[in-house]
Design an enzyme around this catalytic site. Structure first.
Site, short mmCIF file in Angstrom:
data_model
loop_
_atom_site.label_atom_id
_atom_site.label_comp_id
_atom_site.label_asym_id
_atom_site.label_seq_id
_atom_site.Cartn_x
_atom_site.Cartn_y
_atom_site.Cartn_z
N CYS A 22 0.86 -1.18 0.00
CA CYS A 22 0.00 0.00 0.00
C CYS A 22 0.90 1.23 0.00
O CYS A 22 1.74 1.39 0.90
CB CYS A 22 -0.85 -0.04 1.26
N CYS A 27 -1.11 3.92 -6.68
CA CYS A 27 -1.92 3.29 -5.63
C CYS A 27 -2.13 1.87 -6.09
O CYS A 27 -2.40 1.63 -7.28
CB CYS A 27 -3.25 4.02 -5.49
N1 DGL Z 1 -4.04 0.71 -2.10
C1 DGL Z 1 -3.60 1.75 -1.26
C2 DGL Z 1 -2.44 2.54 -1.82
O1 DGL Z 1 -1.64 2.00 -2.55
C3 DGL Z 1 -4.59 2.54 -0.46
C4 DGL Z 1 -5.81 3.05 -1.10
C5 DGL Z 1 -6.74 3.59 -0.08
O2 DGL Z 1 -7.11 2.83 0.82
O3 DGL Z 1 -7.06 4.78 -0.15
O4 DGL Z 1 -2.26 3.70 -1.50
#
Ligand code: DGL
Length: 277
Positions: free
Chosen positions: A75, A189
């Site tokens: 993440c 993301c």
């Molecule tokens: N998938 C996550 C990232 O790479 C987080 C997305 C989220 O929960 O806002 O930032």
């Protein structure tokens, strides 16, 4: 430490499956535990103290209940706000994070204009500011906070995903390979690769979409070797269990069926999901 211990992977939800897919391809014999924090998603629009608290709680759960030998924070948002603190709190645990692929994008762009889609939390972090600073002069980065997009992907709300992809790509200006156009788009993301086809259709076939799955998987393998973490395939004599594909354990703090369905769709596996409390 034992080769049979799993590698922990977590994200705010299903987005980190884009990293897990690459990890399983790179390290097929390893056991993995994937934790989707869907009960607390999205992280991108939460304050840093909340994201840090979740990263701490999940790391503790993965260590205490699953006895992980390494951790991949799949993440960008959690990496940006928490990785340095989690590393300081667990010095013996190899921890790998993800960051938007600005460096590879700077090397790829010909027009020197790069679009960057990420959460507000990632784009506003000190870690991201330092990354941007380190690439100063190599390209113009057009930063696009994508409020709501990870959440829409998390919930598979197709119409909303389409509307947000339209809106955010239009916000970055002209795409294409001519001078003054954006020719490289960073998916900053881990949820966004699951909207890659939609995004590609909007920006056109000449634009390169860059995500971090494969480089993170290669970096994970390298770090595990450098830190001398025992690996299943490497540890087991040929012809024994070590050659078999590793197990995948799924845990979610949200509705188990949502993670199960995402794993079916994106990893082509049908596995039970444990509920975390
Ligand atoms: N998938 C996550 C990232 O790479 C987080 C997305 C989220 O929960 O806002 O930032």
């Amino acid at each position: 430490m034992q080769a049979s211990q799993p590698i922990g992977v977590f994200d705010s939800g299903v987005g980190g499956l884009s990293i897990l897919r690459a990890l399983r391809a790179e390290l097929p014999q390893e056991h993995f535990v994937y934790f989707a924090d869907s009960g607390h998603a999205p992280y991108g629009e939460r304050d840093t103290a909340q994201v840090l608290a979740r990263a701490r709680a999940i790391t503790t759960e993965l260590l205490e209940r699953h006895d992980i030998k390494a951790l991949v924070i799949a993440c960008n948002t959690a990496t940006a706000v928490a990785i340095h603190l989690i590393r300081a709190e667990h010095p013996g645990l190899p921890i790998i994070g993800v960051e938007p692929a600005l460096k590879p994008a700077a090397a790829l762009t010909r027009t020197r204009r790069v679009g960057v889609m990420a959460t507000r939390g990632t784009l506003e972090s000190a870690k991201f500011a330092a990354l941007l600073d380190s690439l100063c002069g190599l390209a113009i980065f057009i930063l696009q906070p994508c409020d709501g997009l990870a959440d829409a992907i998390e919930r598979q709300e197709t119409n909303k995903i389409i509307a947000l992809c339209d809106h955010y790509t239009m916000g970055m200006g002209q795409f294409g390979s001519k001078e003054g156009q954006v020719d490289t788009l960073v998916l900053g993301c881990t949820h966004y690769p699951f909207a890659a086809d939609l995004l590609q259709a909007r920006v056109g076939p000449s634009v390169r979409l860059v995500d971090t799955g494969e480089p993170v998987a290669r970096h994970t393998r390298q770090l595990l070797l450098t830190r001398q973490v025992p690996l299943r395939g490497a540890a087991a004599p040929p012809g024994t269990e070590g050659g078999a594909t590793g197990h995948l354990t799924l845990v979610s703090s949200g509705p188990p069926e949502a993670l199960r369905e995402a794993v079916r769709r994106w990893l082509d596996l049908d596995l039970p999901v444990r509920q975390s409390d």
